[in-house]
Design a protein around this motif. Structure first.
Motif, PDB file in Angstrom:
ATOM      1  N   LEU A   1       1.105  -1.168  -0.192  1.00 13.30           N
ATOM      2  CA  LEU A   1      -0.255   0.015  -0.197  1.00 13.30           C
ATOM      3  C   LEU A   1       0.395   1.159  -0.128  1.00 13.30           C
ATOM      4  O   LEU A   1       0.604   2.613  -0.276  1.00 13.30           O
ATOM      5  CB  LEU A   1      -1.160  -0.437   1.040  1.00 13.30           C
ATOM      6  CG  LEU A   1      -1.890   1.573   1.884  1.00 13.30           C
ATOM      7  CD1 LEU A   1      -2.652   0.707   0.348  1.00 13.30           C
ATOM      8  CD2 LEU A   1      -2.302   0.926   2.630  1.00 13.30           C
TER       9      LEU A   1
ATOM     10  N   ASP B   1      -5.120   3.131   6.722  1.00 13.68           N
ATOM     11  CA  ASP B   1      -4.434   1.815   5.947  1.00 13.68           C
ATOM     12  C   ASP B   1      -5.335   1.517   5.887  1.00 13.68           C
ATOM     13  O   ASP B   1      -5.471   0.472   7.053  1.00 13.68           O
ATOM     14  CB  ASP B   1      -3.054   1.735   6.488  1.00 13.68           C
ATOM     15  CG  ASP B   1      -2.225   2.915   7.026  1.00 13.68           C
ATOM     16  OD1 ASP B   1      -1.991   4.128   5.689  1.00 13.68           O
ATOM     17  OD2 ASP B   1      -1.711   3.187   7.656  1.00 13.68           O
TER      18      ASP B   1
ATOM     19  N   CYS C   1      -5.331  -3.162   3.960  1.00  9.44           N
ATOM     20  CA  CYS C   1      -4.814  -3.610   2.894  1.00  9.44           C
ATOM     21  C   CYS C   1      -4.159  -5.437   2.898  1.00  9.44           C
ATOM     22  O   CYS C   1      -4.437  -5.492   4.489  1.00  9.44           O
ATOM     23  CB  CYS C   1      -3.185  -2.975   2.446  1.00  9.44           C
ATOM     24  SG  CYS C   1      -2.592  -4.122   0.819  1.00  9.44           S
TER      25      CYS C   1
END
Length: 145
Positions: free
Chosen positions: A26, A81, A83
């Motif tokens: 990511l 975040d 991912c």
């Protein structure tokens, strides 16, 4: 049917280190040598937490989020975040992590769960829209370096 994996709060230095492969997918601009220290600082100073899905002692997906308040969105959890390793995509892990963060937000009486995604990340946008997120703002950045 999608397999449901246990979601674990990532806390130890080893667990943080095990998130690197997912994070690098990511955020390829990050420096592996600074990864643990950066996350430890974020956890200590910025109310950052990580929820991870582990398969065979390996973190295969994670959501990094923080509790915060903004005048725009109120008392929220912001997902920085989210991912999943490529081999594990399509198994519903993003949805499991989004549901997990939503449950934390509900328990903490937050107003919303908020996140940003790149304009070009259509795959992630489909997942977020399918999970009840709405397009409500445009995120702008002015780089200083």
């Amino acid at each position: 049917m999608e397999t449901v994996y246990e979601i674990k709060k990532i806390e130890t230095e080893l667990e943080i280190e095990q998130c690197w492969d997912v994070a690098f997918l990511l955020r390829p601009h990050l420096d592996k040598n600074k990864w643990n220290a950066t996350i430890a600082e974020m956890m200590q100073n910025e109310k950052y937490s990580i929820a991870g899905i582990i398969d065979n002692n390996k973190v295969v997906a994670f959501a990094g989020y923080r509790k915060m308040t903004s005048l725009h969105s109120g008392n929220i959890i912001y997902i920085d975040d989210l991912c999943t390793l490529e081999l594990y995509r399509g198994k519903g892990f993003a949805t499991q992590l989004l549901d997990h963060v939503k449950e934390i937000a509900l328990l903490l009486h937050k107003d919303a769960v908020v996140l940003d995604t790149a304009f070009t990340n259509n795959t992630a946008q489909k997942v977020y829209l399918k999970n009840g997120f709405e397009l409500v703002a445009v995120h702008l950045t002015k780089r200083l370096k």
